[in-house]
Design a protein around this motif. Structure first.
Motif, mmCIF file in Angstrom:
data_model
loop_
_atom_site.group_PDB
_atom_site.id
_atom_site.type_symbol
_atom_site.label_atom_id
_atom_site.label_comp_id
_atom_site.label_asym_id
_atom_site.label_seq_id
_atom_site.Cartn_x
_atom_site.Cartn_y
_atom_site.Cartn_z
ATOM 1 N N GLU A 168 20.140 -106.993 4.931
ATOM 2 C CA GLU A 168 19.677 -106.844 6.359
ATOM 3 C C GLU A 168 20.247 -105.484 7.220
ATOM 4 O O GLU A 168 21.317 -106.062 7.111
ATOM 5 C CB GLU A 168 19.347 -108.424 6.359
ATOM 6 N N GLY A 169 19.190 -105.409 7.646
ATOM 7 C CA GLY A 169 19.793 -104.338 8.617
ATOM 8 C C GLY A 169 19.958 -103.021 8.338
ATOM 9 O O GLY A 169 21.077 -102.136 8.982
ATOM 10 N N MET A 170 20.418 -102.891 6.986
ATOM 11 C CA MET A 170 20.954 -102.191 5.629
ATOM 12 C C MET A 170 19.399 -100.830 6.276
ATOM 13 O O MET A 170 19.112 -100.660 6.598
ATOM 14 C CB MET A 170 21.636 -102.226 4.755
ATOM 15 N N ARG A 171 20.590 -99.780 7.193
ATOM 16 C CA ARG A 171 19.420 -98.392 7.144
ATOM 17 C C ARG A 171 20.031 -97.703 5.807
ATOM 18 O O ARG A 171 20.962 -97.036 5.627
ATOM 19 C CB ARG A 171 20.060 -98.201 7.847
ATOM 20 N N ILE A 172 18.470 -96.924 5.951
ATOM 21 C CA ILE A 172 18.341 -95.992 4.192
ATOM 22 C C ILE A 172 17.531 -95.408 4.125
ATOM 23 O O ILE A 172 16.477 -95.377 4.529
ATOM 24 C CB ILE A 172 18.509 -97.209 3.151
ATOM 25 N N LEU A 173 17.852 -94.170 3.598
ATOM 26 C CA LEU A 173 16.838 -93.066 3.564
ATOM 27 C C LEU A 173 15.694 -93.702 2.592
ATOM 28 O O LEU A 173 16.365 -94.100 0.938
ATOM 29 C CB LEU A 173 17.228 -91.632 3.165
ATOM 30 N N GLY A 174 14.559 -93.492 2.102
ATOM 31 C CA GLY A 174 13.400 -93.727 0.906
ATOM 32 C C GLY A 174 12.381 -92.781 0.879
ATOM 33 O O GLY A 174 12.191 -91.547 1.605
ATOM 34 N N CYS A 175 11.739 -92.980 0.023
ATOM 35 C CA CYS A 175 10.368 -91.582 -0.457
ATOM 36 C C CYS A 175 9.247 -92.412 -0.565
ATOM 37 O O CYS A 175 9.106 -93.391 -1.292
ATOM 38 C CB CYS A 175 11.254 -90.592 -1.431
ATOM 39 N N VAL A 176 8.748 -92.290 0.156
ATOM 40 C CA VAL A 176 6.845 -92.953 -0.244
ATOM 41 C C VAL A 176 6.812 -92.249 -1.665
ATOM 42 O O VAL A 176 6.895 -91.350 -1.983
ATOM 43 C CB VAL A 176 6.408 -91.908 0.564
ATOM 44 N N LYS A 177 6.298 -93.821 -2.494
ATOM 45 C CA LYS A 177 5.945 -93.135 -3.594
ATOM 46 C C LYS A 177 4.654 -93.758 -4.401
ATOM 47 O O LYS A 177 4.019 -93.060 -4.605
ATOM 48 C CB LYS A 177 6.611 -95.138 -4.197
ATOM 49 N N GLU A 178 4.202 -95.017 -3.039
ATOM 50 C CA GLU A 178 2.668 -94.872 -2.916
ATOM 51 C C GLU A 178 2.310 -95.720 -2.031
ATOM 52 O O GLU A 178 3.043 -96.406 -1.551
ATOM 53 C CB GLU A 178 2.439 -97.046 -4.254
ATOM 54 N N VAL A 179 1.133 -95.726 -1.525
ATOM 55 C CA VAL A 179 0.420 -95.541 -0.277
ATOM 56 C C VAL A 179 -0.863 -96.048 -0.216
ATOM 57 O O VAL A 179 -1.694 -96.630 -1.242
ATOM 58 C CB VAL A 179 -0.034 -95.109 0.786
ATOM 59 N N ASN A 180 -0.611 -97.817 -0.566
ATOM 60 C CA ASN A 180 -1.887 -99.111 -0.663
ATOM 61 C C ASN A 180 -2.396 -98.921 0.748
ATOM 62 O O ASN A 180 -2.177 -98.254 2.139
ATOM 63 C CB ASN A 180 -1.561 -99.999 -1.075
ATOM 64 N N GLU A 181 -3.259 -100.145 0.795
ATOM 65 C CA GLU A 181 -4.247 -100.352 2.731
ATOM 66 C C GLU A 181 -3.071 -100.325 3.621
ATOM 67 O O GLU A 181 -3.519 -100.530 4.252
ATOM 68 C CB GLU A 181 -5.601 -100.720 2.016
ATOM 69 N N LEU A 182 -2.398 -101.713 2.445
ATOM 70 C CA LEU A 182 -1.645 -102.673 3.582
ATOM 71 C C LEU A 182 -0.353 -102.660 3.632
ATOM 72 O O LEU A 182 0.302 -103.466 3.914
ATOM 73 C CB LEU A 182 -2.402 -104.265 2.650
ATOM 74 N N GLU A 183 -0.116 -101.606 2.448
ATOM 75 C CA GLU A 183 1.343 -101.641 2.442
ATOM 76 C C GLU A 183 2.102 -99.704 1.092
ATOM 77 O O GLU A 183 1.162 -99.597 0.889
ATOM 78 C CB GLU A 183 2.192 -103.177 1.530
ATOM 79 N N LEU A 184 3.696 -100.273 2.158
ATOM 80 C CA LEU A 184 3.762 -98.419 1.096
ATOM 81 C C LEU A 184 4.849 -98.701 0.058
ATOM 82 O O LEU A 184 5.333 -99.785 0.768
ATOM 83 C CB LEU A 184 4.554 -97.704 2.804
#
Length: 1877
Positions: free
Chosen positions: A82-98
């Motif tokens: 927890e608290g780890m900062r990390i680079l990510g890439c959006v894979k899927e976009v749903n109505e209520l979550e990525l």
């Protein structure tokens, strides 16, 4: 500051040093198996001892590989915290979550509440108020797959299934929590989200406490244009920003999001980054410190070290790295506890702000054998090397079926394993594998793989009251609803099923998007071998299948199949025996076997039967019918029989079929081919009469239907009536009858029982407003088959005369006439058998008989009734016309001639005309032409008299069975002159000669008026003019007299003079100067006394102007003038009454002359304005010459009023008629450079348009001149008769060359010219990028048309990077007319050659054959060889090209496609006859167009492939859109505004190409053969791809059919729609309107009540809409009582004020002013504090012109309302006065208010607006002058000065503008001097 300085330089360096050591040591000793939590603090302590240890570590060279490997261990879920900062890439976009892809194959989830605080706040607001907020974007609008985002791990939890789930947050407050305001430095790259929109920019939330970050508008402009499609940024939008400047110690920062600043941002030492606050996504300059086989160790920002694992090395440079090498790297993540920094060297991460482009891998789901291990990582997983050399990765949990059986030894490098590709990691660009047996063997990997109707195996997960959850495959779960657990309903499912049981289910519904899977366990369905129905299209009549009953009603059962497809089993189809109460026999959930009876996929309707077709019941039925139909005594369909009339019923005759007396029915319309003769025959046929040659149309158990139409009988006897659908083919002409008439078309039935639909569009050559005006039920018609759908057993028909001609119109017309008269003769013989003497006498009377009669009386309408016929009661009458102007009185004896006998009304029509009574005996020749005058009109024929001899002649009014409709202007009138050709010379038994009418153009207006067309229909019928004509007058031309205006018409005024004499003043003789647009006749009011001068006299009968010397002048209608100039002594001019014809009168006008004319009427049929220049001179203005504005041409009646004066230019006399041709848009010369309006007459695919202009001029528009921007389908929007604005490019030959480009037709718009005009090779520049259309494929390359006469050649090596194995494939993938971008490589002006390239490197566009083709890339060497070969062929090629070029430049023709010959003779130049070439191409094109339109294509249709192989996904998206567009289009057609239920599926594939030109059809058939030949040679893979493509297309079409944009067509459709959107008031209102169209008021009420119950109580506005609609309904169709009841209920359920105001509006609109007034008075009592009510009431009174009452309301309002509201109310009332009342009073109110409140700028502003709108310029300037001298705040003054300046710019001169500027300057100087003082 001191503390900050102290902590940064010293503390920073020291800390780093320690951390570096601790990290190195801790990593070195780390071990997967023996690590313990206690060790960690001790390690830390050791590491803190001092620098000596570090040196020792650096010197040590021999580190064993194990520790190095552990040091470079890749990330696993366990290593996250927890608290780890990390680079990510959006894979899927749903109505209520990525779903976020993280490095090393991990993934995490971001909930919608973790985007930003402001976004969450807006979400909460939306939930609270339950209405969608306008500015709130959904997640799919904020994020797109591939976006790089900085995340922080917010929690790690274990899910129910024991899997670890990583929850992430994007909230800047969490991500940037490590930064403080003081740490912010210019140049830092941060991420933030838009917090709010301000006037000059945006506030951005960067999550740093105590800092406000501002993004100025200009810094955001580029981003908005490039990335945001020009839309403003919205709250929650995620941005990468660079800090531009920092103010007040980090309190305020200014940001930039420009692409150039963001992508080049680098973290530097000056920015003072520390290990505590380093952020992922930062790009740093680094140095390689150490190279190992597992990765690199880097040194960056001087003090820090970090790791790069093997997955994040730059793929091209692996193995080339060396110590101290300088590199750029991107930070991937920072561990908050161990401070380990991971970096990536992949180029995609080194340009911040750029999204990742590769988002998926193509072999997803593939099972691979023998994949070698590349490396193994204890805590994370293993990597593998795929066959194509790419790396793949499997997580630890996917290396074995369970932890117990896992052995690390199996994963030594080189070992091989079987695995399956299950996912793709975007961050690592790696395929993710699984070695689990369950996954490798799984039937399905995702929901997308599951097909509806397939049988799947699964395990029971849980048993719930609503059903059982079954696990199917690894990630998928499906639901078996309670109803589907077994064939019968189960009460205790847990007794049969247990958790963990393996079950076999069948898929009922699978929705991959929603991850929804519904299955059944009903054994009958699971094991059923019958075909499954998964869509309505599968349901073919006669198909047997299994289904489940879902509802049992008293009218039948509803049965459901797969994919929510359902059908109805009506009550009579439930069983062979009658079932009175279905609910007792059937139950919900019952599995049944059904037969499909009928299905309409377009409406989603299906009729089913439980009576299976194999049942032997028909035999029993035959027996039960009993007596009449024993074997051998049955009447068969198509049999011709004799019948005997038994009795008459309301609709026809009950008859017995002889000889067996089988009962049958003969409807009245089926008695004759002539609509009018049916009722006649019905009237005179009696019981016992026998009818011969009667046809059996249909035969059922109790009912035999007959037809006596001769044309149908003869078509059946001649074998011209097809018996089955298989015999019908397009182009056939069939004779049938109108079965039923709908709003959208006519259903036609043929004798065999087959029927088809003639849609409105092809029902007639004339415009069809209402089909029932054109045809009646039962009418005989000829139909041409335009489209046949054997599958659905449907056909489309055309009833246009142009399509259905049966021969010469003259011969058809004569045949119809003789048939009709023959039938009338038959009726006479029936009448002569009657007992009544009257009827027998009538039967003997024939036209042409001369009788001596006595006048009985003269009726009011001028007609005469005679007595004294052969029989006392006989009625004989002569119309007013047939009095022939004779004076008749009662008792007079007269000779009359019979014109016609009305056998229905039992009347005889006679005439007193002397020419008819005293016929001349002259020998007539057959075939001779004669002038005749129409004397009598019947429905289907007319009786006329020959002018020379007076003989009576009959001629048919129709020339075809379908020719039934006439516009009013085309209808013949009694007294009209016609030209006839005689066909018989002796009157037969009918008493009439037979003739055929000549062309309608030869008709003349009146009996003796043949030479003058100057009569006015208005004047002819103007009763005011015909009164008093018997009186003689003594006036002469030039007399001045006085009279009284009797009536005022738009173009003339009728005046009564002394002694009741009548005069007429034409509009042109009222004023000397007529202002354009005014109507002069309105200047004269009825009853006004006027002085006028006589200028002519008009004959009462002929309406010709007579000279004063004519004996009949004393009985003329006087033509007068009241022009002031005419009334002067010598100013008058008499009308020219001596010229022989109107033709000579109009010769005085010459082309180009400008005249004033007066609009008489707009002729809708002929599309011209009829005008009058003078009483005796008329003109016509063709519609296209009235304006250059489309708006005016669409609704000319709105622009031009009857009687209005128009200023027109003479174009020339219309030679055939006595009319002047005029134009309102100047001389219509059509010279080069002119802009004119024309009509499209022909659309030639891939060529262009043919346009016609008034007076027969034609022009052509090339496909390159249709628009400034080329498109894939340039001619899509053009249909014949469409009006277009054209620019004349040249006028060579007889045909004009035109352009429709906006830059030509309307250069003022300065529209962007995307594709420049290219008229010759001179317009082409080397290196230029151009677009063009593919002309043809040649042996040496692809020809691309660049302009009307310029063509370029792209050699095959320059067409694509991929090499097509077969040159024939080029035809398929580059069809003629395809739009391509090309680069000009070289120009050869001598040989007129343009060499092009389509390669991506030249054009910057995707390859013309995009990836899915799987074609080998051309290797450089091959390409070189090919080019050399082609150069060798050069000479030959250039010669060919030279020839081709010449023909092109001469004719602008296109190249031909030779599909099959090209293979055999590639070198042979293609020389074919030009016309054939053209035709073949248009055939091809037609065929292709047809194919494209048939969207539901079979597999072998290549247009599907075409879609798939174009430019990647964008292209597919485009097709989706096109399909949608195409599918919703029919919904826009008026035919869908139904009043009835059924609609045939017209539109998609049938209407456009319904009638291809004759010669094209044969070619398109020939064309299909080579197409099939190429089909055979396709590889298996291509066929497979095509199959998939076809399936995709089908599913896409199905989705489009489910598209909400589709218009509903029936109550069922509406029911389905309101179920899906129950809260949409618009849908409910449309549903009500649908019922009201069919005048089903009760149903509409019921729908409204349903809506009020259904719509959620929270949706107040939606409910109110329905209440208002219900009030409207009751107001229009209900009683006052019902309206009051609804109103009282509405007031209870809604805000009362709104309901009151709506009802008041309803009353006002329906002109119930009394009720509205009473309601307003009620409102004033109840809502006296609401200013809106007072204002509304005031407006209401002013509209009713009750100004006084309105003033009193204002006084009352001021008494009742609080003082603060007074100014607003007064201003509002003043506004209303301006708009509806007295402008002077309005000004007074404003002045009064402003004198009291001089500083109310809002009131000043309104006052200015109103004065500008309603006042003079002087008044406006006066107000401005007063305002700019007020002492207001500078900001307000600036506003008023700006308004003053804008006003002057618009309305004033340059001088005025300068004056305002001077005043503004004066004001500023005055202000500044005050400040100085």
């Amino acid at each position: 500051m001191a503390t900050v300085e102290e902590s940064f330089p010293r503390g920073g360096t020291r800390k780093t040093h320690k951390l570096e050591k601790s990290f190195q040591e801790s990593v070195e000793q780390d071990n997967l198996f023996d690590i313990s939590t206690e060790e960690e603090p001790t390690k830390r302590k050791k590491s803190q001892k001092g620098p000596a240890k570090t040196k020792k570590l650096k010197i040590e060279k021999k580190e064993n590989s194990k520790s190095i490997k552990e040091k470079f261990e890749i990330l696993s879920v366990e290593s996250l915290c927890e608290g780890m900062r990390i680079l990510g890439c959006v894979k899927e976009v749903n109505e209520l979550e990525l779903v976020i892809s993280l490095p090393n194959g991990l993934q995490g989830f971001v909930q919608v509440t973790e985007i930003s605080d402001d976004y969450t706040k807006m979400l909460n607001e939306q939930v609270a108020q339950e209405d969608p907020l306008k500015d709130l974007l959904r997640l799919p609008e904020l994020f797109s797959p591939g976006m790089l985002v900085r995340c922080v791990v917010s929690s790690l939890r274990i899910t129910e299934r024991g899997k670890k789930s990583v929850k992430l947050s994007l909230n800047p407050k969490n991500v940037n929590r490590v930064l403080s305001a003081e740490a912010l430095k210019p140049g830092m790259l941060l991420t933030g989200t838009v917090s709010s929109l301000e006037d000059h920019g945006y506030l951005v939330d960067i999550g740093v406490g105590g800092t406000r970050a501002f993004l100025p508008l200009q810094k955001a402009q580029d981003y908005i244009q490039q990335k945001n499609k020009g839309a403003k940024l919205k709250v929650g939008q995620y941005l990468n920003c660079v800090i531009e400047e920092v103010k007040s110690n980090g309190g305020v920062v200014s940001l930039s999001i420009g692409h150039s600043e963001v992508s080049t941002a680098i973290a530097t030492e000056e920015q003072n980054w520390t290990l505590n606050n380093l952020l992922p996504g930062l790009v740093v300059k680094a140095q390689v410190q150490k190279v190992t086989q597992f990765g690199l160790r880097l040194n960056f920002l001087t003090f820090f070290t970090g790791l790069v694992d093997f997955m994040h090395l730059e793929p091209k440079k692996v193995g080339t790295y060396f110590s101290n090498q300088a590199v750029r790297a991107c930070i991937l993540c920072i561990h908050p506890r161990t401070r380990v920094v991971r970096l990536s060297l992949r180029p995609v991460f080194l340009q911040p702000g750029r999204p990742l482009t590769r988002l998926s891998c193509q072999h997803l789901g593939a099972v691979l054998d023998d994949v070698p291990v590349q490396g193994f990582f204890n805590k994370a997983g293993a990597t593998f090397r795929l066959k194509d050399g790419a790396l793949a990765y499997a997580r630890l949990s996917h290396l074995s079926d369970s932890k117990k059986v896992f052995s690390p030894e199996a994963f030594k490098p080189g070992n091989t394993h079987k695995c399956r590709i299950i996912d793709y990691s975007q961050m690592d660009e790696l395929a993710l594998l699984s070695l689990r047996t369950s996954i490798i063997e799984a039937q399905y990997l995702g929901y997308h793989d599951i097909k509806t109707g397939s049988v799947v195996k699964g395990k029971v997960l849980t048993i719930k009251p609503f059903g059982i959850l079954v696990k199917v495959g690894e990630q998928m779960r499906g639901l078996v609803p309670a109803m589907h657990l077994a064939d019968i309903l189960m009460k205790n499912p847990e007794k049969k099923y247990h958790i963990g049981d393996e079950v076999k289910c069948r898929v009922l519904l699978c929705d991959p998007e929603a991850k929804k899977l519904v299955m059944t366990l009903k054994k009958t369905l699971v094991t059923s071998k019958l075909p499954a129905i998964t869509c309505y299209g599968d349901a073919k009549p006669g198909l047997q299948t299994h289904g489940v009953i879902i509802r049992v009603k008293d009218y039948g059962c509803i049965v459901k199949f797969y994919n929510d497809v359902q059908g109805l089993v009506p009550k009579h189809e439930l069983s062979a025996q009658y079932i009175p109460d279905p609910e007792r026999v059937f139950y919900i959930g019952q599995v049944v076997k059904v037969t499909v009876l009928n299905c309409e996929p377009s409406k989603e309707r299906m009729l089913l039967s439980f009576k299976l077709l194999s049942d032997p019941e028909p035999e029993n039925k035959k027996e039960s019918v009993g007596h009449g139909q024993k074997t051998g005594r049955v009447v068969n369909v198509g049999q011709v029989v004799d019948v005997k009339v038994l009795e008459k019923t309301k609709d026809g005759l009950q008859v017995a079929v002889l000889p067996h007396n089988i009962p049958a029915f003969l409807p009245t319309p089926h008695l004759s081919d002539h609509v009018a003769n049916g009722p006649l025959l019905y009237r005179w046929l009696q019981a016992g009469d026998t009818l011969h040659r009667v046809l059996c149309l249909s035969q059922s158990e109790k009912h035999v239907l007959l037809c006596r139409k001769p044309s149908l009988v003869s078509s059946v006897e001649g074998g011209q009536d097809p018996n089955s659908f298989s015999e019908i083919h397009t182009g056939m002409l069939l004779i049938g009858f109108v079965k039923s008439i709908k709003d959208y078309g006519v259903f036609v039935q043929f004798p065999s029982g087959l029927s088809g639909l003639a849609p409105k569009a092809i029902m007639s050559d004339k415009f069809v407003t209402n089909p029932s005006d054109h045809f009646v039920e039962g009418q005989t018609v000829v139909a041409k088959v335009t489209n046949v759908d054997e599958e659905k057993q449907r056909m489309l028909l055309s009833l246009r005369l142009s399509d259905c001609t049966l021969g010469e119109p003259a011969s058809t017309s004569l045949l119809l006439l003789s048939q009709c008269l023959e039938e009338l003769q038959g009726v006479r013989s029936l009448m002569s058998n009657q007992d009544s003497v009257l009827i027998q006498t009538l039967a003997e009377m024939t036209p042409g008989m001369v009788l001596d009669l006595v006048v009985q009386e003269v009726l009011e309408d001028g007609s005469v009734v005679f007595s004294g016929g052969p029989v006392p009661d006989l009625v004989l009458r002569a119309s007013r016309y047939h009095r022939a102007g004779q004076e008749v009185e009662s008792g007079q004896k007269k000779k009359v001639v019979i014109l016609n006998v009305d056998m229905l009304k039992l009347e005889v029509h006679v005439s007193l005309c002397q020419e008819l009574v005293n016929r001349k005996s002259k020998k007539l020749k057959k075939g001779s032409k004669h002038q005749a005058i129409v004397q009598h009109l019947e429905e289907s024929f007319a009786v006329a008299s020959l002018v020379e001899t007076g003989h009576l002649v009959a001629f048919s009014l129709t020339s075809h069975l379908n020719d039934t409709f006439r516009f009013d202007s085309e209808k013949l009138q009694v007294g009209q002159g016609v030209c006839l050709t005689l066909k018989t010379t002796e009157p037969g038994v009918t008493g009439l000669l037979l003739a055929v009418e000549g062309p309608a153009a030869k008709r003349t207006m009146g009996e003796t008026r043949k030479d003058s067309e100057t009569v006015d229909e208005d004047e002819e019928g103007d009763p005011a003019l015909t009164v008093g004509t018997k009186k003689k007058h003594t006036f002469v031309i030039g007399d001045i007299l006085t009279g009284t205006v009797k009536s005022v018409k738009p173009t003339h005024v009728v005046v009564t003079l002394e002694d009741g004499i009548v005069g007429c003043i034409h509009a042109s003789h009222i004023l000397d100067d007529v202002p354009v647009g005014t109507s002069p006749t309105t200047k004269l009011k009825v009853g006004k006394t006027i002085t006028a001068r006589v200028i002519g006299g008009r004959d009462v009968k002929t309406f010709k102007f007579l000279p004063i010397s004519h004996p009949r002048f004393v009985r003329t209608i006087l033509e007068l003038s009241v022009r002031p100039s005419e009334l002067e002594e010598d100013g008058h001019t008499a009308l020219n009454t001596y010229s022989a014809s109107p033709m000579e009168k109009i010769k005085q006008y010459h082309a180009g002359q400008i005249v004033t004319c007066f609009l008489k009427r707009y002729n809708v049929v002929k599309k011209w304005l009829e005008v009058e220049i003078a009483p005796d001179i008329r003109g016509r203005i063709p519609l296209l010459l009235t304006s250059l504005s489309f708006k005016v041409l669409k609704h000319p009646d709105k622009k031009f009023q009857i009687g209005q004066a128009l200023r027109a230019t003479v174009v020339g006399p219309d030679s055939s008629k006595a009319f002047l041709c005029l134009s309102l848009i100047g001389p219509h010369k059509l010279e080069k450079g002119d802009v004119a309006m024309g009509r499209v007459v022909k659309v030639t695919p891939n060529k262009g348009l043919t346009v016609s202009f008034p007076f027969g001029r034609m022009g052509r528009v090339s496909i390159f001149h249709v628009s400034d921007s080329y498109s894939e389908t340039p001619l899509k929007d053009f249909i014949p008769q469409k009006v277009v604005r054209c620019y004349v490019l040249s006028t060579g030959d007889h045909v004009l060359t035109l352009s429709l480009r906006l830059s030509r037709t309307n250069p003022e718009t300065k529209s962007k010219v995307e594709d420049p005009e290219i008229d010759s090779i001179q317009d082409v520049k080397e290196g230029q990028l151009l677009r063009g259309y593919v002309r043809s494929i040649q042996p040496n390359g692809v020809l691309l048309g660049l302009g009307p006469s310029v063509v370029g050649l792209a050699q095959y090596s320059h067409v694509s990077q991929r090499n097509l194995p077969n040159k024939d494939l080029y035809h398929e993938y580059l069809p003629e007319g395809k739009l391509l971008t090309a680069k000009v490589l070289s120009l050869n002006h001598q040989k007129n050659l343009v060499e092009l390239s389509f390669l991506p490197r030249d054009t910057g566009k995707p390859d013309v054959f995009s990836a899915p083709l799987e074609l080998p890339l051309l290797k450089q060497k091959e390409r070189r060889i090919e080019t050399e070969k082609q150069d060798q062929k050069g000479e030959k090629k250039e010669k060919n090209n030279q020839k081709r070029k010449e023909t092109k430049n001469q004719k602008g023709q296109e190249e031909v496609k030779v599909p099959s010959k090209e293979k055999k003779e590639p070198q042979r130049p293609q020389v074919k006859r030009q016309d054939k070439r053209e035709r073949q191409e248009s055939g091809n094109e037609q065929e292709r167009a047809n194919k494209r339109q048939k969207t539901g294509l079979a597999e072998e249709d290549d247009s599907g492939v075409e879609v798939y192989y174009r430019e990647g996904e964008e292209e597919i998206e485009e097709t989706k859109v096109q399909l949608k567009g195409r599918l919703t289009k029919p919904a826009d057609m008026p035919r869908l505004q139904l009043s009835s239920g059924f609609i045939w599926d017209v539109g998609l594939d049938s209407l456009t190409p319904a009638l291809p030109p004759q010669e094209e059809s044969s070619d398109s058939e020939e064309d299909e053969k080579p197409h099939q030949a190429t089909q055979k040679k396709k590889s298996k893979k291509e066929r497979e791809l095509e199959k998939q493509k076809a399936e995709k297309d089908l599913s896409r079409i199905e989705q489009a059919l489910m598209d909400p944009g589709r218009q509903p067509e029936s109550a069922d459709d509406f029911d389905r729609l309101v179920l899906s959107s129950p809260n949409s008031s618009i849908l409910w209102l449309q549903y009500m309107a649908f019922h009201l169209q069919a005048t089903e008021i009760e149903k509409a009420r019921a729908v409204a009540e349903r809506a009020l119950k259904t719509i959620s109580f929270r949706e107040e506005q939606e409910k109110l809409n329905v209440w208002v609609a219900l009030l409207n309904l009751e107001n229009m169709y209900g009683s006052q009582e019902s309206l009051t009841k609804v109103f009282e209920r509405a007031v209870q359920y809604n805000e009362p004020l709104k309901v009151f105001l709506h009802l008041a509006d309803i009353y006002t609109k329906s002109e119930k002013f009394q009720e509205a007034g009473e309601l307003y008075n009620r409102m004033l009592k109840r809502f006296r504090q609401e200013k809106a009510v007072w204002i509304k009431y005031g407006a209401f009174l002013l509209r009713r012109s009750q100004a006084g009452a309105s003033h009193r309301v204002l006084q009352r309002a001021l008494e009742c309302l609080p003082t603060k509201e007074h100014v607003d109310v007064i201003a509002k009332f003043a506004q209303l006065e301006f708009q509806l009342g007295d402008a002077e009073r309005a000004k007074a109110i404003f002045e009064n208010t402003l004198s009291t409140y001089p500083k109310r700028t809002d009131v000043w502003s309104v006052y200015i607006d109103m004065t500008i709108k309603h006042g003079s310029q002087k008044e406006v300037r006066d107000i401005f002058e007063r305002v700019i001298h007020l002492s207001l705040a500078p900001k307000r003054m600036k506003f008023f000065f700006k308004r003053y300046l804008d006003y002057e710019k618009q309305h004033g001169t340059e001088k005025d503008v300068q004056a305002v500027k001077a005043k503004a300057l004066e004001y500023v100087e005055a202000k500044s001097s005050v400040l100085d003082d």
